[in-house]
Write a protein that holds these residues in place. Structure first.
Motif: not given
Ligand SMILES: [Zn+2]
Length: 394
Positions: A204-212, A267-271
């Motif tokens: 998980p990233c700080r935006a709460g999404r999952l990145h491979l 894009s993901c808010p975490c950048g």
């Molecule tokens: Zn992210």
């Protein structure tokens, strides 16, 4: 992380990276105890294929070590030395459970390691452990977290008033459902995504999404049925093309997991530019519809637009339809018909909604502190305020 934890963590990194480098160079720079066969398997496991059959998976030592580092990095933002962490991993996630536990120990937290829903540590005993040791973090499936909250409420407690502040779930769930389960505990919620070959497949990233964690493998999709994916299709079985040290070409590792891979560059808010992934459950647990595979996560997105479902949701494919059971607030059953209508409008006959009839809470269950398992295996009482400075971290 605190500076002392960071220092301890870095020491592990240095030691392991030295070993990995020695492996990569075929042992020329190795110490006498360094194995010279970096591709030899150190772990065997199983994964569940799209047809539901189990198949073997193996992990080499460099893969295992790198995965362990990825897992520790993922958890380093969630776990501190002040935390008491319960890890309840089912058999099919035993590799992930071991990886999480090792990372928790690296990070200096206290660990309570249990199985799930078995005769040795049934749900009431697990709930007793949570309260007795003032656990701050729970790593388990969404369903187990929901079952524990329901049992706590049935025992007259308020889960949100417990010591638990962080919930880490290890199986896919719709964010709306996960939020409801976490709210019941008054906790934050984070997802990890594991596959048998890669316990830290996505973090998980700080935006709460999952990145491979895709710097050592490439991810692609294959159609869960014979044939090709629709052009531009983003949903299919996840296949990892793993680059194994010492092997000339990537090895394709199917996972049996249905996912969505948003288009690269989404894009993901975490950048972060790392590939996003949305886990949807096992291919074997999905049903096929004209619009593609349908999963419990899809149904959860729909159900949890209503305030009435509780976190307990299960499903199974039956005769080409998805039979979903859902616990609903209140005891008079008034909310079930409108929820059925909601689901029918969205999915038609592909989904059948049932009331949750095997609630772990029954009038005959003893309260958690008096359950038979705890009575047979009494845990010595300790005053955690003396000789142990751990406190709730938030
Ligand atoms: Zn992210």
């Amino acid at each position: 992380m605190t500076s002392s934890t960071t220092a301890r963590f870095e020491a592990y990194f240095d030691q392991w990276l030295h070993t990995l480098e020695a492996d990569t160079h075929g042992g020329t720079d190795a110490r006498p105890d360094t194995p010279t066969r970096p591709t030899a398997p150190v772990r065997y496991g199983e994964w569940e294929g799209p047809d539901g059959s189990t198949r073997p998976v193996r992990t080499s030592r460099p893969e295992w070590m790198r995965n362990q580092i990825d897992m520790a990095l993922a958890l380093s933002g969630l776990v501190t030395p002040d935390d008491v962490v319960i890890v309840a991993a089912p058999y099919e996630l035993s590799l992930e459970g071991a990886s999480v536990e090792r990372a928790v120990e690296w990070l200096g937290a206290s660990l309570i390691s249990v199985g799930t829903s078995n005769t040795i540590c049934p749900v009431p005993r697990l709930l007793g452990l949570l309260h007795r040791y003032r656990a701050t973090t729970l790593v388990c499936s969404p369903q187990l977290a929901a079952d524990l909250a329901a049992l706590d409420e049935a025992g007259g407690r308020r889960p949100a008033a417990s010591s638990l502040s962080t919930l880490v779930t290890t199986r896919p769930a719709a964010p709306e459902r996960l939020r409801r389960i976490a709210d019941a505990w008054g906790a934050s919620a984070t997802q990890l995504f594991a596959t048998p070959a890669r316990p830290a497949t996505a973090t998980p990233c700080r935006a709460g999404r999952l990145h491979l964690v895709a710097d050592r493998f490439a991810a692609r999709l294959r159609s869960p049925v014979q044939g090709r994916l629709d052009p531009g299709g983003t949903r299919g079985e996840l296949v990892l093309d793993v680059h194994r040290p010492g092997e000339p070409a990537p090895v394709a590792q199917p996972t049996g997991e249905l996912v969505e891979l948003p288009a690269p560059g989404t894009s993901c808010p975490c950048g972060s530019g790392r590939q996003l992934v949305v886990p949807l459950g096992r291919v074997a647990d999905a049903v096929r519809t004209e619009r593609g595979p349908l999963t419990q996560v899809d149904v959860e997105h729909c159900l949890f637009t209503s305030p009435h479902p509780r976190g307990q949701v299960t499903s199974r494919p039956v005769g080409g339809r998805l039979e979903v059971t859902c616990a609903v607030a209140g005891t008079d059953g008034r909310q079930l018909p409108p929820l059925r209508e909601l689901v029918r409008d969205r999915f038609g006959p592909a989904v059948e909604l049932q009331p949750f009839d095997n609630d772990p809470v029954s009038a005959n269950d003893p309260p958690p502190d008096e359950d038979p398992a705890s009575a047979e295996h009494p845990v010595p009482e300790q005053d955690l305020t003396e000789g142990d400075t751990r406190t709730r971290s938030s």
